[in-house]
Design an enzyme around this catalytic site. Structure first.
Site, PDB file in Angstrom:
ATOM      1  N   LYS A 170     -15.080 -29.530  -4.165  1.00  0.00           N
ATOM      2  CA  LYS A 170     -15.094 -29.873  -1.838  1.00  0.00           C
ATOM      3  C   LYS A 170     -16.039 -29.461  -1.923  1.00  0.00           C
ATOM      4  O   LYS A 170     -16.620 -28.477  -2.540  1.00  0.00           O
ATOM      5  CB  LYS A 170     -13.729 -29.310  -1.322  1.00  0.00           C
ATOM      6  CG  LYS A 170     -13.137 -29.568  -1.521  1.00  0.00           C
ATOM      7  CD  LYS A 170     -12.271 -28.628   0.194  1.00  0.00           C
ATOM      8  CE  LYS A 170     -10.965 -28.613  -0.164  1.00  0.00           C
ATOM      9  NZ  LYS A 170     -10.292 -27.726   0.031  1.00  0.00           N
ATOM     10  N   THR A 210     -13.294 -11.100  -4.872  1.00  0.00           N
ATOM     11  CA  THR A 210     -14.214 -12.013  -3.959  1.00  0.00           C
ATOM     12  C   THR A 210     -15.263 -12.208  -4.626  1.00  0.00           C
ATOM     13  O   THR A 210     -15.818 -10.810  -4.711  1.00  0.00           O
ATOM     14  CB  THR A 210     -13.794 -11.309  -2.844  1.00  0.00           C
ATOM     15  OG1 THR A 210     -14.031 -12.299  -2.013  1.00  0.00           O
ATOM     16  CG2 THR A 210     -14.474 -10.378  -2.017  1.00  0.00           C
ATOM     17  N   GLY A 236     -13.260 -16.474  -6.669  1.00  0.00           N
ATOM     18  CA  GLY A 236     -12.944 -15.495  -6.288  1.00  0.00           C
ATOM     19  C   GLY A 236     -11.739 -15.221  -5.573  1.00  0.00           C
ATOM     20  O   GLY A 236     -10.846 -15.074  -6.484  1.00  0.00           O
ATOM     21  N   ASP A 237     -11.305 -14.602  -4.508  1.00  0.00           N
ATOM     22  CA  ASP A 237      -9.919 -14.366  -4.004  1.00  0.00           C
ATOM     23  C   ASP A 237      -9.523 -15.433  -3.202  1.00  0.00           C
ATOM     24  O   ASP A 237     -10.020 -15.776  -2.260  1.00  0.00           O
ATOM     25  CB  ASP A 237      -9.903 -12.715  -3.412  1.00  0.00           C
ATOM     26  CG  ASP A 237      -8.480 -12.451  -2.495  1.00  0.00           C
ATOM     27  OD1 ASP A 237      -8.491 -11.856  -3.277  1.00  0.00           O
ATOM     28  OD2 ASP A 237      -7.792 -13.090  -1.739  1.00  0.00           O
ATOM     29  N   ASP A 271     -10.522 -25.909  -7.878  1.00  0.00           N
ATOM     30  CA  ASP A 271     -11.981 -25.603  -7.370  1.00  0.00           C
ATOM     31  C   ASP A 271     -13.166 -25.935  -8.110  1.00  0.00           C
ATOM     32  O   ASP A 271     -13.339 -25.630  -9.606  1.00  0.00           O
ATOM     33  CB  ASP A 271     -11.557 -24.467  -6.055  1.00  0.00           C
ATOM     34  CG  ASP A 271     -10.750 -24.813  -5.469  1.00  0.00           C
ATOM     35  OD1 ASP A 271     -10.301 -25.828  -5.723  1.00  0.00           O
ATOM     36  OD2 ASP A 271     -10.527 -23.913  -4.689  1.00  0.00           O
ATOM     37  N   MET A 326     -20.350 -19.055   2.691  1.00  0.00           N
ATOM     38  CA  MET A 326     -21.022 -20.473   3.456  1.00  0.00           C
ATOM     39  C   MET A 326     -21.900 -20.152   3.980  1.00  0.00           C
ATOM     40  O   MET A 326     -22.461 -21.112   5.206  1.00  0.00           O
ATOM     41  CB  MET A 326     -19.993 -21.422   3.631  1.00  0.00           C
ATOM     42  CG  MET A 326     -18.302 -21.937   2.414  1.00  0.00           C
ATOM     43  SD  MET A 326     -17.083 -22.039   3.711  1.00  0.00           S
ATOM     44  CE  MET A 326     -16.641 -20.410   3.370  1.00  0.00           C
ATOM     45  N   PRO A 382     -15.577 -14.571  -9.009  1.00  0.00           N
ATOM     46  CA  PRO A 382     -17.187 -15.402  -8.434  1.00  0.00           C
ATOM     47  C   PRO A 382     -17.665 -15.531 -10.008  1.00  0.00           C
ATOM     48  O   PRO A 382     -18.670 -16.328  -9.748  1.00  0.00           O
ATOM     49  CB  PRO A 382     -17.811 -13.780  -8.290  1.00  0.00           C
ATOM     50  CG  PRO A 382     -17.420 -12.410  -9.803  1.00  0.00           C
ATOM     51  CD  PRO A 382     -15.604 -12.884  -9.400  1.00  0.00           C
TER      52      PRO A 382
HETATM   53  N1  SAH Z   1     -12.173 -17.359  -1.516  1.00  0.00           N
HETATM   54  C1  SAH Z   1     -14.017 -17.535  -2.257  1.00  0.00           C
HETATM   55  C2  SAH Z   1     -14.993 -18.177  -1.304  1.00  0.00           C
HETATM   56  C3  SAH Z   1     -14.515 -19.473  -1.301  1.00  0.00           C
HETATM   57  S1  SAH Z   1     -15.747 -20.156   0.029  1.00  0.00           S
HETATM   58  C4  SAH Z   1     -14.254 -15.852  -2.356  1.00  0.00           C
HETATM   59  O1  SAH Z   1     -13.491 -14.898  -2.228  1.00  0.00           O
HETATM   60  O2  SAH Z   1     -15.178 -16.047  -3.367  1.00  0.00           O
HETATM   61  C5  SAH Z   1     -17.163 -20.078  -0.913  1.00  0.00           C
HETATM   62  C6  SAH Z   1     -18.301 -19.502  -0.529  1.00  0.00           C
HETATM   63  O3  SAH Z   1     -18.198 -18.111  -1.743  1.00  0.00           O
HETATM   64  C7  SAH Z   1     -19.741 -20.162  -1.402  1.00  0.00           C
HETATM   65  O4  SAH Z   1     -20.047 -20.721  -0.130  1.00  0.00           O
HETATM   66  C8  SAH Z   1     -20.328 -18.936  -1.654  1.00  0.00           C
HETATM   67  O5  SAH Z   1     -20.603 -18.035   0.101  1.00  0.00           O
HETATM   68  C9  SAH Z   1     -19.400 -18.061  -2.065  1.00  0.00           C
HETATM   69  N2  SAH Z   1     -19.312 -17.783  -3.487  1.00  0.00           N
HETATM   70  C10 SAH Z   1     -18.350 -18.058  -3.930  1.00  0.00           C
HETATM   71  N3  SAH Z   1     -18.243 -17.735  -5.330  1.00  0.00           N
HETATM   72  C11 SAH Z   1     -19.709 -17.423  -5.447  1.00  0.00           C
HETATM   73  C12 SAH Z   1     -20.279 -16.809  -6.471  1.00  0.00           C
HETATM   74  N4  SAH Z   1     -20.001 -16.893  -7.510  1.00  0.00           N
HETATM   75  N5  SAH Z   1     -21.642 -16.064  -5.385  1.00  0.00           N
HETATM   76  C13 SAH Z   1     -22.213 -15.858  -4.944  1.00  0.00           C
HETATM   77  N6  SAH Z   1     -21.447 -16.452  -3.664  1.00  0.00           N
HETATM   78  C14 SAH Z   1     -20.265 -17.356  -3.742  1.00  0.00           C
END
Ligand code: SAH
Length: 262
Positions: free
Chosen positions: A63, A124, A95-96, A41, A176, A18
């Protein structure tokens, strides 16, 4: 004579977590450090990118929601091009990689090009967000399942099993979801959800600029607008921060075994 054949390239599809670099796995760190090419990303944090070697080629394939974006096909082509030329590519995803990360498209492209890949799981953002507000995704006596949902899909705001989600005790992480907040609120209320259902938004979970907004389903859109939530955020449906719960809620006495049961 030296064998002139180049070494086979490969791709590591890496979960970068994260944002907090300490939440990176040791394996992710090693592969990032060994990579010739790093393709990342927009949500991958700069502290993590600093772990790449100085000589590595580092490319952002951001993106931006509703903004200029790399097309998925171009990202796939970039990985294939570099790994096809013999490079070790670290493809960093926030995240994952298996959670709302278009992982399958990337795996298909690599398979089609005959390029070997491996997947490194990451933390994640909903797991980091739960840790930030000190709650469990699942809790005995409250919820037997927990959903990972997206606010958006290719067709716009995403439809879900609103009837199930509107039940007392339902818990979910909405990725999202900020722009879909009013839509989610409307759908849940139509299906009978209690307007007092807790909702917690965690923006930039695990990062120094993390923000937490604890509200209710009824107050959701106004609370998000009032707090100025614009960055990446998780919306938890049915979960309130631990400190917002009173002691009786925290201690789930119904499941403490009685003396006779022991
Ligand atoms: N693969 C990522 C998700 C990608 S989609 C995962 O596992 O976390 C992108 C969305 O992830 C963002 O719109 C938000 O909802 C969430 N996100 C990613 N990083 C974040 C963070 N540090 N804090 C809160 N939400 C996050």
């Amino acid at each position: 004579m030296l064998d002139e054949q180049t070494e086979a390239g490969r791709v590591a599809l890496i979960g970068a977590g994260p944002g907090d670099p300490e939440l990176l796995t040791l394996k992710a760190r090693r592969l990032l450090h060994e990579a010739d090419v790093v393709i990342y990303d927009r949500l991958v944090s700069s502290e993590i990118l600093e772990l790449a070697r100085r000589e590595a080629i580092v490319i952002e394939v951001g993106k931006i929601p509703d903004g200029p974006s790399w097309k998925q096909d171009d990202i796939n082509a970039l990985m294939v091009q570099h790994a096809g030329g013999g490079a070790h590519v670290a493809r960093l995803k926030s995240g994952d990689p298996a959670v709302f990360g278009r992982l399958d498209e990337e795996m298909d492209a690599l398979d089609n090009a005959g390029i070997a890949f491996e997947i490194i799981p990451g933390i994640t953002s909903a797991a980091a967000a739960a840790a930030s507000i000190k709650v469990s995704w699942t809790r005995r006596g409250r919820n037997k399942s927990f959903r990972l949902m997206t606010g958006h899909d290719v067709d716009g705001f995403a439809e879900h099993d609103w009837r199930g989600l509107a039940q007392a005790g339902a818990a979910a992480a909405i990725y999202m979801g900020v722009r879909a907040a009013r839509f989610v609120q409307g759908r849940l209320m139509i299906h009978g959800a209690d307007p007092d259902t807790p909702i917690t938004a965690i923006e930039n979970a695990s990062r120094s600029d993390q923000k937490i907004v604890a509200t209710t389903l009824g107050g959701l859109p106004d609370a998000l607008a009032g707090a100025g939530i614009t960055g990446p955020a998780i919306l938890f449906l049915g979960l309130a921060p631990r400190e917002a719960l009173d002691v009786a809620d925290r201690i789930d006495t119904t499941h403490i075994p009685t003396a006779e049961a022991l």
